[in-house]
Scaffold this motif. Structure first.
Motif: not given
Ligand SMILES: Cc1cc2nc3c(=O)[nH]c(=O)nc-3n(C[C@H](O)[C@H](O)[C@H](O)COP(=O)(O)O)c2cc1C
Length: 235
Positions: A36, A38, A181, A222
């Motif tokens: 992710s 941001r 996402l 993970r």
């Molecule tokens: C179904 C789902 C909903 C999520 N909703 C949010 C959200 O509303 N806001 C946000 O900042 N991150 C959101 N995320 C991101 C997750 O927090 C993030 O994928 C997870 O903490 C793992 O971190 P990484 O993607 O950096 O590995 C979401 C992820 C998923 C899969």
């Protein structure tokens, strides 16, 4: 390999293969670093790049190939600001929820949680600066749901929707873009509908802010393989 025209202009078969043939390693490398993002720059995304990552979403599978979803790629600043105003409110609730969970914990833990959430706050507040906000909307009537009536929340319907999001994020990664996402805005779909004008019987299922990252694409945290995968039987 040298040629009669001189070695510097000569391209070997292997070099051509490396240039045009994607390898499995390329794919694994992108998959294992699509985290992710941001913190995004306001640098515009070229139209051809944006088109390719949106096309990647369309390649995703869906039940019966119904493709019961659409992306509204929001670039208009005024519209992005309206989405920001909605998302800020939902993000604030998410912060409250998380801070309640660590009530009474040590100052270190509270500080770490606050720090983790602050990037999300910044994203919510500056969503209008992000070059593209991809809003994923869906037609609930067209979903194949094969796990209803089992005494738990059905999840299979979403399987026709979220592969498109992951395809987009992977393509974005391959193009040097980043995104995240997000789903918190889904509970506000009628407000989002007022902003973006999609049909009354369609819903919101994800919002992906998309842009060039300020930080690095990075390794993922993970669970280990043996915890996540079982061969033949559960134990
Ligand atoms: C179904 C789902 C909903 C999520 N909703 C949010 C959200 O509303 N806001 C946000 O900042 N991150 C959101 N995320 C991101 C997750 O927090 C993030 O994928 C997870 O903490 C793992 O971190 P990484 O993607 O950096 O590995 C979401 C992820 C998923 C899969």
């Amino acid at each position: 390999m040298a040629s009669e025209h001189g070695s510097s202009l000569t391209i070997t078969v292997e070099q051509v293969r490396l240039r045009v043939m994607p390898t499995a390693e390329d794919l694994y490398s992108f998959m294992s670093t699509t985290r992710s993002i941001r913190r995004l720059r306001d640098t515009p995304i070229p139209d051809d790049v944006l088109h390719r990552v949106l096309q990647a979403a369309i390649w995703a599978p869906s039940g019966g190939n119904r493709q019961p979803w659409r992306i509204i790629a929001v670039r208009d600043r005024e519209l992005k600001q309206k989405l920001s105003d909605i998302y800020v409110e939902e993000w604030a609730k998410y912060i409250d929820f998380n801070m309640k969970k660590v009530e009474g914990a040590s100052a270190d833990i509270i500080e770490a949680v606050q720090k983790g959430l602050s990037t999300g706050t910044k994203l919510a507040e500056t969503l209008a600066d992000v070059p593209v906000v991809a809003m994923f909307v869906h037609d609930p009537k067209a979903l194949y749901v094969t796990d209803e009536g089992l005494g738990r929340a059905p999840v299979v319907g979403g399987a026709s929707l979220y592969p498109a999001v992951q395809n987009l994020l992977l393509a974005a990664r391959a193009e040097g873009l980043g995104g995240v996402l997000t789903t918190l805005i889904a509970s506000r779909e009628s407000d989002v509908r007022d902003v973006l004008g999609f049909p009354n019987d369609w819903g919101v299922y994800a919002m992906v802010p998309l842009g060039y990252p300020r930080g690095n694409h990075g390794p993922l945290t993970r669970a280990p393989f043996d915890q996540m995968v079982k061969f033949d039987r559960w134990s």
